[in-house]
Design a protein around this motif. Structure first.
Motif: not given
Length: 480
Positions: A297-315
């Motif tokens: 579940y810790s991994s689930l939390a971390h990849v959630g943040l990574i995913s949010a970063g990818t969808y910002t559509l910023t460099l």
């Protein structure tokens, strides 16, 4: 240099490992794992010298399918993660005995082959084939060599297999539709398509379903915790350290450039789903009594943040996400290995049955603490570089996204340090906890060294991935 040599090396390694027999299988697998890492470093050197190391040849005439491999900075970073973690994972398993070990180690190398192919493929159908191939070895690794009751293990693994396969079929339908529009599966031809907003929406959703299950994002995460718990630790490492990165990488490589209008229109929703995973994963992790489930579940939390970063559509968002993918790969493999070391001595993963380990093995405790601090993104660790960059990109979109995403730091620190306290500190357990072996110590030191080296000096990776991410952003912004 021909980039296909790396795939050939891993595939030959899997075959030779199987033929070597049970006694030699682990050593042969480690040799080919290290050889693939060496091959990747050579490829990286050729790339840095400005050489074209991509490979393409006609594979199938009708439909028009090419065996096309593209090695740019982004794909090489992910291949480097794969080929660096593969020998570490193999080496970490030397403290365990496996029945039919020749098949076990051959499957690890075959999975590495498939995941490497996924990161390198630049033909849509070839990419899909590698994507699905990676599912086969982990299915058998978890099913045959997994933990717990055989029936429960079978249910968890079959659910994972069907879930992932079903989601991927939607992605295949999307590729077929794109092929009918472009007459080719090659990524550069697909990038040239001018799809309508409604077409992009359906393409985006088809890809999203496949990737959301693989990453996983909530509410598509229900397979994760049980499979991580039931799989042998090597399988859990492969899943969390590398395989889930296939989904995150694919969002950047395939989904966003092919359907940018849909990504822009639903940007707040997509970021919200990622942040919801951060909060949900952290809260559920707080309640876990099983060490492997807590780490899942810790991994689930971390990849959630990574995913949010990818969808910002910023460099900054894309760059921070890729940095965090690599950092997360190393730290999660280290943490699951710690759980395996404890299990080897206490034969339990229940946190309440641990405690007092620090008094018996201060060296092991120190290495574990460094991994915990890296997981919670302590400054000077690799995780801090990626996490800070992602949070900065979220603040550029909306400061509340950064505030909510930043809860991963607070909640993560709370449940990870609480877990460390219950497992390592307190009264000495009546059972003797033997100090780490040379194999265990080397594995942990290597992982910790990577996390702190790139935490202090991330420039080589930043320089490697930035040009590729800039090209992808140019493609995303091509259609306004």
């Amino acid at each position: 240099m021909n980039v296909s040599l790396l795939l050939i090396l891993l595939l030959v390694g899997a075959i030779v490992t199987y033929l070597a027999g049970d006694k030699l299988a682990s050593k042969v697998a480690l040799f080919f794992g290290l050889a693939s890492l060496g091959c990747t470093i050579v490829l990286l050197n050729h790339y840095n010298l400005g050489e074209n190391i991509s490979f393409i040849t006609r594979w199938i005439t009708q439909p028009n399918v090419s065996f096309a491999l593209k090695a740019d900075g982004l794909s090489l970073a992910m291949v480097l993660l794969t080929t660096a973690l593969t020998p570490i994972i193999i080496f970490s398993s030397f403290g365990n005995e496996y029945k039919n070990s020749k098949a076990f180690y051959a499957l690890i190398l075959f999975m590495s082959f498939a995941m490497t192919g996924t990161f390198l493929a630049s033909d849509g159908l070839l990419y899909y084939i590698f994507w699905e191939l990676a599912l086969i070895p982990i299915y058998f690794i978890a099913l045959i060599w997994g933990n717990g009751d055989a029936e429960d293990r079978k249910k968890a693994v079959v659910k994972f297999f069907i879930y992932t396969l079903a989601g991927s079929l939607f992605m295949l339908v999307a590729f077929v539709y794109l092929y009918l529009k472009a007459g080719s599966f090659l990524i550069e031809d697909l990038y040239k398509l001018n799809l309508s907003s409604s077409e992009q929406l359906w393409i985006f959703l088809a890809f999203f379903l496949a990737y959301a299950i693989k990453i996983p994002l909530i509410p598509f995460h229900t397979w994760q915790a049980n499979v991580y718990q039931k799989a042998p630790t090597v399988g859990t490492m492969l899943l969390s350290g590398i395989m889930l990165k296939m989904g995150l990488y694919s969002v950047i490589r395939w989904q966003l450039p092919l359907a940018p209008l849909a990504a822009k229109e639903y940007l707040p929703v997509l970021i919200g789903i990622g942040i919801a995973g951060v909060i949900y994963g952290s809260i559920v992790a707080l309640r876990q009594k099983d060490l492997k489930k807590l780490l899942a579940y810790s991994s689930l939390a971390h990849v959630g943040l990574i995913s949010a970063g990818t969808y910002t559509l910023t460099l900054d968002g894309l760059r921070g996400s890729v940095l965090q993918m690599i950092a997360h790969g190393f730290v999660v493999v280290g943490l699951f290995f710690v759980a395996e070391i404890i299990f080897r001595r206490y034969e339990t993963r229940t946190i309440a049955e641990m405690g007092g380990i620090r008094a018996q093995t201060p060296k092991f405790t120190s290495l574990f603490l460094l991994l915990v601090l890296a997981s919670v993104a302590l400054p000077t660790t690799f995780n801090f570089v990626g996490e800070f960059t992602v949070l900065y990109s979220l603040s550029q979109i909306n400061v509340w996204f950064a505030v909510l995403g930043g809860t991963t730091i607070i909640l993560g620190a709370y449940y990870m340090l609480k877990m460390f306290q219950y497992t390592m500190l307190g009264e000495t357990n009546k059972r003797i906890f033997a100090d780490v072996t040379a194999n265990e110590g080397i594995t942990l030191v290597l992982i910790v060294a990577v996390l702190f080296f790139f935490g202090l000096y991330p420039k080589p990776i930043i320089d490697l991935i930035t040009p590729s991410l800039e090209e992808i952003l140019t493609q995303i912004n091509r259609i306004n």
